[in-house]
Structure formats: C-alpha cells, structure tokens
Design a protein around this motif. Structure first.
Motif: not given
Length: 196
Positions: A41-43, A54-58, A114-121, A178-184
């Motif tokens: 999922f990272c790659l 899909i957008t990164l904010p979503a 998986i969502a966290t890894a995809m978010n950061y990568s 919450m930080q991911m939500l705020i950033q999103g």
C-alpha cells in the motif's frame, strides 16, 4: 497503529496450544505478511489514488476517523473490532492458519494501519515511502521480539500493565486521528479554493 504489547496478549492467547517453534514460525509468517501488505500500500498508494480518483484529503479524513475510532476504543479499555479476534461459535479447523487471519489481518495490518501508512507515504516522494516502510519494519521487529518473549512479558507486565499501555496508546492514536482529520479538512478547503 501497532501496539506490540497489546498485540502480544492477543498473540499469546491465539498460540496457546503451540510449542515454541510453532509459535516462532507463526510470529514470523504473520509479521512478514503484515509488512508485505503495508509495503504494497505504501508503494502503490499513488497508483491506487489515481485508479480510483481518490484525493489525499479524502484519505486523511477517512484515515483520521479510523485511527480515532481505534484509539477511542483503546481508551475505553476495550479492543476495537478492527484489532480483535472474535472466535466464531462454529468449531474451528485445527489446521486453520492464524498467522494470516486474524494475526496479519486485521490485528497487525488493519484498516487504520494501512490508511496511516498510505497517508504518510502518499503525501511525499520516494523518501517518504522509504521512511514509512523502514519505520514499519522496525515496528515489526519490536513486535517479533515481544511475540517471542510473550508469555514471560505478559507475566512481568501483568494485566494492569497491559491495560495502562493500551490506554496510553489509545490516547496517542486518538490525537493522531484528530490531527489527520484537521489536516484533511484544511487540505480539502485549500483544494476547494483552488478549484473555485
């Protein structure tokens, strides 16, 4: 997203009937599978984004909700349904492979992980992908050590120690969510401003 100590308690419960060698093989297979899933999922994160539009904010909004829910359940002292093993009432086959399910998925590499890894990568280039994969590899090695010494660790830490660790990890995960939500929300607003 991975809590090695809390996951060790689940691992010990699931492998209680196995000997030391079988337990070691189960730990290796489950962690190798979990790492491969997260690495894939990272790659392929950006490719998945483009394929499904899909957008990164979503992803940040959805991932933030998932991470927050897992953290919230951990704060309450209960396991999230995404990170627990609910044995079915039916009789299970003795040769059922617990290394793949439920250990690798969803306990070690659940939706939140998986969502966290995809978010950061997906938020950066090749360096972000490598840092995310290395961080997860280190976490897998720590978890493997915890799994190997699981019964001794459970005896030393005790049930109260596991509960305290789980709640602390839950608080941290809730804040990350919450930080991911705020950033999103911020990124979605900026994207909306650019489009309009």
């Amino acid at each position: 997203m991975m809590n090695p100590i809390a996951n060790t308690a689940v691992f010990v419960a699931l492998t209680g009937s196995q000997n030391a060698l079988e337990r070691k093989l189960t730990a290796l297979r489950s962690l190798a599978t979990a790492f491969c899933i997260v690495a894939a999922f990272c790659l392929l994160g950006k490719g998945i984004f483009e394929l499904f539009g899909i957008t990164l904010p979503a992803l940040r909004l959805a991932g933030g909700i998932l991470v927050f829910l897992v953290g919230y359940h951990m704060l309450q002292g209960s396991s999230s349904q995404m990170h627990s093993n609910n044995p079915s009432s039916e009789s299970e086959d003795e040769d059922k492979d617990i290394a793949i399910s439920p250990l690798a998925v969803p306990i070690l590499s659940g939706p939140g992980t998986i969502a966290t890894a995809m978010n950061y990568s997906a938020s950066g280039g090749f360096l972000n992908i490598m840092v995310t994969m290395i961080a997860f590899a280190v976490l897998c090695m720590i978890t493997f050590i915890c799994f190997l010494y699981g019964p001794k660790l459970i005896d030393k830490v005790g049930k109260s120690g596991i509960n305290i660790t789980t709640r602390l990890m839950g608080l941290i995960l809730s804040v990350i969510g919450m930080q991911m939500l705020i950033q999103g929300v911020h990124d979605a607003y900026m994207l909306f401003q650019l489009v309009s």
